[in-house]
Design a protein around this motif. Structure first.
Motif, PDB file in Angstrom:
ATOM      1  N   ILE A   1       6.891   5.520  -1.196  1.00  0.00           N
ATOM      2  CA  ILE A   1       5.537   5.257  -1.688  1.00  0.00           C
ATOM      3  C   ILE A   1       4.560   6.241  -1.060  1.00  0.00           C
ATOM      4  CG2 ILE A   1       3.623   3.600  -1.624  1.00  0.00           C
ATOM      5  CD1 ILE A   1       5.742   1.369  -1.835  1.00  0.00           C
TER       6      ILE A   1
ATOM      7  N   ARG B   1       2.521   9.156  -3.210  1.00  0.00           N
ATOM      8  CA  ARG B   1       1.059   9.153  -3.178  1.00  0.00           C
ATOM      9  C   ARG B   1       0.529  10.481  -2.646  1.00  0.00           C
ATOM     10  NH1 ARG B   1      -1.679   3.748  -0.992  1.00  0.00           N
ATOM     11  NH2 ARG B   1      -3.455   4.853  -1.919  1.00  0.00           N
TER      12      ARG B   1
ATOM     13  N   VAL C   1       3.466   2.524  -6.812  1.00  0.00           N
ATOM     14  CA  VAL C   1       2.589   3.624  -6.416  1.00  0.00           C
ATOM     15  C   VAL C   1       1.292   3.573  -7.213  1.00  0.00           C
ATOM     16  CG1 VAL C   1       2.305   6.130  -6.504  1.00  0.00           C
ATOM     17  CG2 VAL C   1       4.419   5.143  -5.605  1.00  0.00           C
TER      18      VAL C   1
ATOM     19  N   GLU D   1      -0.925   0.777  -5.881  1.00  0.00           N
ATOM     20  CA  GLU D   1      -1.513   1.067  -4.575  1.00  0.00           C
ATOM     21  C   GLU D   1      -2.491   2.244  -4.627  1.00  0.00           C
ATOM     22  OE1 GLU D   1       1.080   1.251  -1.251  1.00  0.00           O
ATOM     23  OE2 GLU D   1       2.116  -0.624  -1.733  1.00  0.00           O
ATOM     24  N   SER D   2      -2.455   3.007  -5.723  1.00  0.00           N
ATOM     25  CA  SER D   2      -3.363   4.145  -5.872  1.00  0.00           C
ATOM     26  C   SER D   2      -4.571   3.813  -6.741  1.00  0.00           C
ATOM     27  CB  SER D   2      -2.616   5.342  -6.486  1.00  0.00           C
ATOM     28  OG  SER D   2      -1.479   5.685  -5.737  1.00  0.00           O
TER      29      SER D   2
END
Length: 774
Positions: free
Chosen positions: A26, A30, A56, A59-60
């Motif tokens: 991850i 990123r 990903v 979380e982005s």
């Protein structure tokens, strides 16, 4: 969407099951997204590309004001409909007059947005064309794709998604080898609990679970399918039936694409995406065991393909995530996951090529081993050692093929005998003895191959401490050599007789045998055989008190090996010449020779010779008045002896001098200090101990071999309290620290051990306790 992540515009699906592991991946993906506008996740089917991409993206999400959007292309079969599918995912309508691409560009060009294009492998060209169009026109757009092969366009950053981490076979039961640190085991445990709520990893089933994860190559899809089977089977039954993994793993999620609902369909899909040449090579590559290099592919599997065609097909199989590319000791090697190897083997066995490929594989590796032997006394020895190390699975498979009948046994004897210099340098005496004994038992036409096999078997048996077997093989080999009337064969058996009599402490007879064999080998200009006899003669002459002859032999070895850039025998000669120099009181020369020998041994990772050189350097440390250093070096030498065999197998009187020097060191510093220093050396990493021995490191720089944990003492205390179920507040009270400090310790523990939950820490602590009690 994971807890704590702010929701933004987009259409990411909610996760229906927990996301396990992948913390490192991850972070890396990123990072790639921060520096590249197009990132492609590649990997074999079932490795978890989609789940990783969606995690990903989630979380982005904070970085994209206009959202993160997922477009699933897996069920799309019409290349012309890719743009329509993206429009649909973005909830856009086609313009009546404008082209669909123009509608997309108009919408995306002012927006800061992440677009996830999932499962692109069967639509590479239209997806690549669309990506180029959008990225050129939309400056704030980022695209994350998943595919079994890259899009192949400029600016694309590629991240190959590896299988989940899993325990090595020799690490499962080690102290502190808690399974909770391995992603594959964690995934199996979590999905097993969903299938059978009271399932748990125990001391009784942990090895079986680890074996299941290894058998399934750490592939998430396969592991999830296996865990579901716990509804009807035990873990032992699952492992037993994984010999036919495709038949067993047939129950998947109804929500997944059809091709991902079973492992068979998943691999079938990859197979369908390959060209005919790619399918044929995939099948042929399954003849290899472990990894392999390009020259082996060309020599065994190319058939009618040219070298350039082989390279092209190999590159394409890498792009399609069928082959994995590794770099080992500066050489590029390839390998198949066992899951893909099994699949390809089934396809190969459907053809008429299987038997002929096995023989071609044997013939090629026989030729490789014979080349290594003929080239051993050269500067290429280091690369040959590395190549033979890497090729051990293939060499063993080739030797196994030679056990199928008498017609194949002589080829096996040639191979096994040619491996003698390698086996001896590596300290693999038992392996060599086992193969040679089996091959001779199978039979074969009596000839020079069998004489040489008996020679090697006799020497290895003597080195291993079995003089009776050594004598038996000397007799058998001598009789066969006489029957053949082969001068070189007779000289080999004279050399074997010299080794046998040296092992049985008849130094005078040993000298006669070695002088006899050396004369023949010198006339033949066979440098490898000459060195064997010279080394034996040096030891025998020294044992007989003829030190001048011993010194002559050692010097000749150094000259033969030094001018040719050889390492192993030059290291041995430096070691033994250093011992002799020390006996004469030439301490500086002895130290220089032992140091040189150790450096040479490090170059080829010859740890028996390294142990001998470190031993000599420990004696010199006592001579120089630094007995504590001597104790540490003795400990390091003992550690090597325990792992690879004692150097006394080469120099039989070594233990006598060791005992005398050790007593001198103990008298100088006392037993307690000696034992402490000895233990420090015993626990040192080989690399550190060798560096310390040649003065590249100080004693305080030596780090011990990795133990059960890398936690600090305070972190270990915190981990123990976590295992007892204490909260951060309770831990803070117990240890009289702030709650914030306790939280920081827990976060450091999670990071160091690669865990994501306190439950994993608890499981790891319990595993430690079990290992310590075992």
């Amino acid at each position: 969407m994971p807890p704590g992540i702010k929701a933004t515009t987009g259409n990411l699906p909610h996760e229906l099951t927990s996301f396990v592991g992948r913390r490192r991946e991850i972070g890396e993906v990123r990072r790639l997204l921060s520096v590249s506008r197009l990132v492609t996740l590649t990997g074999v089917g079932g490795v978890g590309k989609t789940r990783l991409a969606l995690r990903v993206a989630a979380e982005s999400s904070r970085a994209f004001d206009d959202g993160v959007w997922s477009v699933g292309l897996g069920e799309l079969n019409d290349p012309g409909a890719v743009v329509d599918e993206v429009l649909s995912a973005l909830r856009l309508s086609e313009g009546r007059s404008a082209a669909p691409e123009s509608v997309l560009v108009e919408y995306l060009s002012p927006r800061k947005l992440l677009l996830v294009l999932d499962n692109c492998e069967h639509l590479i060209e239209p997806v690549a064309d669309l990506a180029v169009t959008l990225l050129r026109a939309c400056p704030e757009l980022r695209i994350l794709t998943t595919s079994r092969e890259p899009l192949g366009i400029g600016g694309e950053a590629i991240h190959r998604v590896p299988p989940l981490t899993m325990p090595d076979p020799d690490q499962v039961s080690l102290a502190g080898g808690g399974l909770g640190r391995y992603e594959a085991v964690n995934l199996f445990a979590e999905r097993a609990t969903m299938a059978v709520p009271d399932f748990d990893i125990t001391e009784n089933n942990k090895d079986v679970i680890a074996a299941i994860c290894r058998r399934l190559d750490g592939l998430p899809l396969a592991i999830e399918l296996a865990a579901v089977r716990l509804r009807a089977m035990s873990v032992e039954q699952i492992l037993q039936r994984l010999t036919d993994r495709y038949a067993l793993l047939t129950t998947g999620s109804r929500g997944a694409p059809a091709r991902q609902q079973t492992l068979q369909w998943c691999i079938d899909w990859s197979h369908e995406l390959c060209s005919q040449a790619e399918r044929e090579l995939w099948a042929r590559l399954t003849v290899f065991s472990g990894g392999f290099e390009l020259d082996a592919i060309e020599g065994i599997c190319a058939d009618a393909m040219t070298s350039s065609q082989v390279v092209d097909v190999v590159a394409s199989l890498i792009d399609k995530s069928i082959l994995i590319r590794d770099e080992v000791a500066g050489a590029v090697r390839y390998r198949l996951l066992e899951t893909l190897r099994d699949y390809g083997m089934e396809r190969l066995q459907e053809t008429s090529e299987f038997a002929s490929l096995l023989r071609r594989h044997r013939d090629w590796y026989e030729h490789l081993v014979l080349r290594a032997e003929s080239d051993w006394i050269s500067s290429r020895q280091v690369s040959w050692v590395a190549r033979l190390d890497a090729e051990q699975p293939n060499i063993r498979a080739a030797l196994q093929f030679c056990l199928t009948g008498p017609s194949e046994a002589n080829a096996g004897s040639r191979m096994a005998s040619a491996l003698y210099p390698y086996w001896r340098a590596r300290g693999r005496l038992r392996e060599g003895m086992r193969w040679l004994a089996q091959l001779l038992a199978v039979g074969g036409e009596p000839g020079p191959e069998q004489v040489k096999a008996l020679y090697v078997l006799s020497v290895l048996s003597g080195l291993y401490g079995d003089p009776e077997a050594s004598a038996l093989y000397v007799e058998r080999g001598g009789d066969l050599a006489a029957q053949l009337g082969d001068r070189t064969a007779e000289a080999l058996m004279a050399d074997a007789a010299g080794h046998h009599t040296l092992f049985t402490r008849d130094a005078g007879a040993a000298c006669e045998h070695f002088e006899s064999s050396l004369a023949v080998f010198r006339a033949d200009r066979n440098h490898l055989y000459m060195i064997w006899s010279l080394f034996g003669l040096a030891l025998a002459s020294g044992a007989a008190g003829n030190w001048s002859r011993s010194d002559e032999c050692q010097q000749e070895i150094l000259e033969l090996t030094g001018t040719r850039g050889e390492y192993v025998y030059r290291g041995w000669a430096s070691w033994t010449t250093g011992m002799r120099a020390r006996q004469r009181g030439e301490y500086s020369r002895a130290k220089a020779l032992a140091t040189q020998g150790l450096q040479l041994a490090r170059s080829v990772d010859d740890r028996i010779s390294a142990a001998g050189c470190i031993e000599v350097l420990s004696w010199i440390a006592v001579d120089e008045g630094v007995p504590r250093r001597a104790a540490e070096l003795m400990g390091a030498a003992e550690a090597l002896a325990q792992r690879v065999g004692s150097p006394s197998i080469i120099y039989p009187n070594l233990h006598l001098e060791h005992a005398r020097i050790e007593q001198e060191a103990r008298r100088a510093i006392g037993d307690r200090v000696f034992e402490t220093a000895f233990r420090h050396g015993l626990e040192a990493r080989f690399e550190d101990a060798a560096a310390y021995a040649v003065d590249e490191k100080s004693g305080s720089d030596i780090s011990v071999e990795p133990g059960p944990t890398s936690l600090t003492r305070r972190e270990q205390q915190v981990a123990e309290l976590v295992a007892e179920g204490l909260t951060n507040r309770a831990i803070a009270g117990k240890l009289v620290i702030s709650q914030r400090t306790a939280q920081g310790h827990v976060e450091h523990i999670l990071s160091k051990l690669g865990f994501t939950s306190r439950a994993q820490i608890a499981a790891w602590i319990i595993e430690q306790r079990h290992s310590e009690q075992a």
